[in-house]
Write an enzyme that holds these catalytic residues in place. Structure first.
Site, PDB file in Angstrom:
ATOM      1  N   ASP A   1     -10.833   2.112  -3.209  1.00  0.00           N
ATOM      2  CA  ASP A   1     -11.384   1.803  -1.889  1.00  0.00           C
ATOM      3  C   ASP A   1     -12.910   1.829  -1.937  1.00  0.00           C
ATOM      4  OD1 ASP A   1      -9.086   1.291  -0.535  1.00  0.00           O
ATOM      5  OD2 ASP A   1      -8.847   3.294   0.316  1.00  0.00           O
TER       6      ASP A   1
ATOM      7  N   ASP B   1       0.829  -1.207   0.000  1.00  0.00           N
ATOM      8  CA  ASP B   1       0.000   0.000   0.000  1.00  0.00           C
ATOM      9  C   ASP B   1       0.866   1.261   0.000  1.00  0.00           C
ATOM     10  OD1 ASP B   1      -2.361   1.469   0.082  1.00  0.00           O
ATOM     11  OD2 ASP B   1      -3.240   0.242   1.668  1.00  0.00           O
TER      12      ASP B   1
HETATM   13  C1  GLA Z   1      -5.797   1.754   2.084  1.00  0.00           C
HETATM   14  C2  GLA Z   1      -6.241   0.571   1.253  1.00  0.00           C
HETATM   15  C3  GLA Z   1      -7.298  -0.202   2.001  1.00  0.00           C
HETATM   16  C4  GLA Z   1      -6.740  -0.658   3.333  1.00  0.00           C
HETATM   17  C5  GLA Z   1      -6.236   0.541   4.116  1.00  0.00           C
HETATM   18  C6  GLA Z   1      -5.494   0.089   5.364  1.00  0.00           C
HETATM   19  O1  GLA Z   1      -6.791   2.699   2.200  1.00  0.00           O
HETATM   20  O2  GLA Z   1      -6.703   0.989   0.010  1.00  0.00           O
HETATM   21  O3  GLA Z   1      -7.733  -1.299   1.239  1.00  0.00           O
HETATM   22  O4  GLA Z   1      -5.709  -1.581   3.112  1.00  0.00           O
HETATM   23  O5  GLA Z   1      -5.345   1.333   3.364  1.00  0.00           O
HETATM   24  O6  GLA Z   1      -5.051   1.140   6.125  1.00  0.00           O
END
Ligand code: GLA
Length: 767
Positions: free
Chosen positions: A579, A509
């Site tokens: 997301d 990420d």
């Molecule tokens: C990002 C990712 C999510 C999750 C969060 C965790 O927003 O896109 O899917 O993994 O971080 O903090």
């Protein structure tokens, strides 16, 4: 003034210039000596001797004009050296016969004294110098302050039948550019990049460097591009190209949600399944820019490369700067044809496990269920439930490390949190294995929370300008990966994590953009190299990790789809597109996403209803069928789902496994696009050998009793017989269960599909 047009070569024009010496004029380019070396190669079409006549006052001289041609798929790309020595695009379009002669390059006319010939000529790679007003491919400042750069052809080198290097050199300074060309014989996609080398005795500064520039002759064109924001990525925009420039870019340090480095340009009335379309994609995960511009004479040019904003890359004597790669292609089969060509190329040539990567395992990820409240027992319970559903891989998301309880702390401290996992990760991983799933883990390697041991120890490791504020976003800062010590730390902890634990998947990420991009450990004139070195180090870490841990697969995530591009995809197996997991939004996002990237990598989770973002309630069936268009994942809270919903997940996951290869790697046809508020949507995927097709159909909200439009399928084997099986939903009474490819394609299928947020899916198998 109007009277000037076209008169620049006339005695009258010479008279005007003599009489009014202050009028703008373009200096003659032809009095500059140059050397043209005619090489030989299969790609090298010929040498044409021509007398140069452009400048009345310069003596006529004979020059040699090589022409180069690359053929692949249904495409031909040709370029050559014009009478002044510049490299000029000659043709980019449908394939022409091997016997056809390509006319050697000739520079464009000056038109008026306000439009220089140097500017009007569609140069392959124009230096900023002489009279260039269009976007330059290369802009350089020399040690003595000179900023004029005029690149002429020097030599060529054939590497193989599809690969060619062309060397350009400034007309007087020792700066060379090697243009790399590689044509894919199957798709006709051309990979282009450039390497600039300083052979001057003193340093130069590269202020702008493109991978490539492409030209299209004057016509009516429509530009397609993708824009977005966090939880709102992949919006397809279509607009007429007018005079002026449309800039697609990122200044965010990474690819960004705002634009994606992809474009498609349709000519005239190009549509989904017909018409000429030129398309391209830049393989770079740092600051990038694609400039699409129509000049004053209506020709179109696309220039793509490093973003020149705040860019300054010094090159000492003998140093080189290599640009990212730009991939570009052409089709006559509309926007659908463009995405099918590009996506097949990506699966075969870009992804790390190409040419035939395995379809993605169906994953369970607990992020939306637990957020950072992960515990050994909680994860084990979810794993047991996930295994019941037929899930292949269990992924633990954020929260397992350091002092991570909220997003205020812990990033940077990549040790297992002892309160949450007193036994380390081993017990959980063993449990997941005993349930016949493999195990994946979330990491965010390039980030640090100020509240972390790492930051307390190394506050200087983050991007910053000393003495200036450090802007936090999500209470985190960006580690300066360009620094060798930071690179070593990041590689080190990941290598340790993967060596000590049986982990086969990392969700990598990256949850913020850059700010204050300072790098004060290097001299001031080197500090802007951070834009290139950061991304290079990221790629090298990924490459090294994959080499050392070959069974580990990696997902690129950046708060959803903030880092999706063909650069990172050379090292990653899938991406998290957004997301936003609301299924209705996902339908249009998936439509946008698949314009530029294959279904193979498009992870799509089924999450809880009503959805957290839009408060929209949808059925489990609808959510499943939306996610089944891509790489299926489940992200719902399994502790809270009803027995009926769990049964639906189990049944449809099994059905998905039966068609997954076709969905992931088949040819995608958008029968009805959900964009522009369409009430309906339908996609069809056809296996490369046409043995199977999968059909998905969705209705947003039925109005006025309208039935679902008849769906005429595309791309089947006309002569074969296909059996129709319902995965979910009904066809109109009387629809055959067996018919020829011709029947399904010409007659089509009538579905019974009405209501709000309803979906159905069918498979067709060749008998
Ligand atoms: C990002 C990712 C999510 C999750 C969060 C965790 O927003 O896109 O899917 O993994 O971080 O903090």
């Amino acid at each position: 003034m109007l009277g000037w047009l076209g008169l620049e070569k006339s005695p009258m024009f010479a008279f005007i210039l003599k009489t009014f010496p202050s009028l703008p004029s373009i200096r003659p380019l032809t009095d500059i000596p140059r050397t043209l070396v005619a090489g030989t190669s299969l790609l090298f079409l010929g040498v044409c001797a021509s007398a140069q006549t452009a400048a009345p006052q310069a003596p006529a001289r004979t020059t040699y004009q090589p022409v180069f041609r690359l053929d692949g798929g249904n495409t031909t790309y040709a370029f050559g050296v014009n009478e002044r020595g510049e490299l000029q695009q000659l043709y980019w379009g449908g394939r022409i016969a091997a016997t056809d002669t390509i006319t050697p390059a000739k520079s464009a006319l000056e038109q008026a004294s306000f439009d220089s010939s140097y500017n009007n000529t569609p140069q392959e790679y124009a230096g900023w110098g002489a009279g260039l007003y269009m976007e330059p491919a290369l802009k350089v400042t020399f040690a003595d302050g000179n900023r004029d750069l005029v690149l002429h052809y020097a030599s060529n080198k054939k590497i193989d039948d599809q690969t060619l290097d062309i060397v350009l050199k400034d007309i007087s300074r020792a700066v060379t550019v090697t243009l790399h060309y590689q044509m894919d014989p199957e798709s006709g996609i051309l990979a282009r990049s450039a390497t600039v080398e300083n052979k001057e005795a003193k340093p130069i500064v590269v202020e702008q460097e493109a991978a490539a520039a492409f030209a299209l002759p004057p016509a009516h064109y429509t530009l397609n591009y993708l824009s977005g924001r966090w939880a709102g990525e992949w919006t397809l925009n279509r607009e007429t190209i007018h005079q002026g420039q449309r800039v697609l870019e990122s200044r965010r340090g990474t690819t960004g949600h705002q634009n994606n480095p992809w474009f498609a340009i349709g000519k005239g009335g190009a549509g989904e399944e017909g018409g000429e379309v030129w398309f391209g994609e830049l393989a770079w995960s740092g600051n990038w820019r694609i400039a699409v511009e129509q000049d004053t004479l209506d020709a179109v040019r696309v220039t793509a490369g490093f973003n020149p904003f705040d860019f300054a890359y010094p090159l000492k004597t003998g140093e080189k700067l290599e640009s990212p790669v730009m991939y570009a292609g052409y089709t006559r089969h509309g926007y659908g044809g463009a995405s099918r060509t590009l996506n097949k190329f990506t699966v075969s040539h870009i992804l790390p496990n190409g040419p035939t990567p395995k379809p993605r395992p169906v994953i369970y990820n607990s992020w939306e269920a637990t957020e950072m409240n992960v515990t050994e027992s909680g994860q084990e319970r979810l794993a047991e439930k996930a295994a019941e559903l037929g899930i292949d891989r269990f992924v633990m998301d954020d929260g397992w490390f350091g002092q991570r309880k909220t997003d205020h702390a812990g990033l940077g401290d990549w040790y297992v949190n002892k309160e949450k996992f007193p036994n380390g990760l081993k017990l959980l991983i063993d449990k997941v294995h005993s349930l016949k799933m493999d195990f994946g883990l979330w990491v965010e390697p390039e980030m640090v929370n100020p509240d972390s041991d790492l930051y307390r120890k190394h506050p200087d490791w983050v991007l910053n300008f000393p003495g200036r504020p450090r802007s936090e976003e999500r209470t985190q800062l960006v580690l300066n990966l360009a620094r060798p010590d930071v690179r070593a730390y990041v590689y080190g902890f990941l290598d340790k994590l993967l060596s000590e634990n049986d982990i086969v998947f990392l969700k990598w990420d990256y949850n913020r953009n850059w700010s204050e991009p300072g790098w004060d450990q290097v001299p001031p004139n080197e500090q802007k190299k951070v834009y290139v070195e950061f991304t290079r180090n990221l790629y090298s870490i990924l490459e090294e990790l994959r080499k050392k841990h070959p069974k580990v697969e990696i997902e690129s995530c950046s708060g959803g789809g903030g880092r999706v591009d063909l650069g990172i995809l050379q090292y990653t197996d899938e991406v998290w597109p957004s997301d936003n997991t609301d299924p209705l939004d996902r339908l249009t996002q998936q439509d946008g996403f698949t314009r530029a990237y294959p279904n193979q990598i498009m992870l799509s989770w089924v999450t809880d209803s009503p959805h957290w973002q839009n408060s929209r309630a949808t059925s489990m069936t609808y959510r499943m069928l939306v996610s089944m268009e891509g790489a299926l994942g489940i992200g719902a809270n399994l502790d809270k789902l009803s027995a009926e919903d769990l049964a639906t997940i189990k049944r449809l996951t099994a059905a998905y496994h039966g068609v997954q290869k076709t969905v992931a790697q088949g040819e995608l046809y958008r029968l009805i696009s959900p964009t522009n508020g369409s009430e309906f949507a339908a996609t069809e995927m056809v296996a490369p050998d046409k043995s199977q097709a999968v059909l998905f159909a969705y209705v947003h909200s039925t109005q006025e009793g309208r039935g679902f439009p008849r769906l005429e399928l595309i791309g089947l084997d006309a002569k074969a017989t296909y059996t129709l099986t319902s995965i979910e939903g009904k066809t109109l009474d009387g629809t055959p269960t067996e018919a020829s490819g011709l029947w399904w394609m010409n007659h089509g299928i009538d579905l019974v599909l009405r209501g709000d947020f309803q979906a159905s899916a069918f498979r067709l198998d060749k008998k």
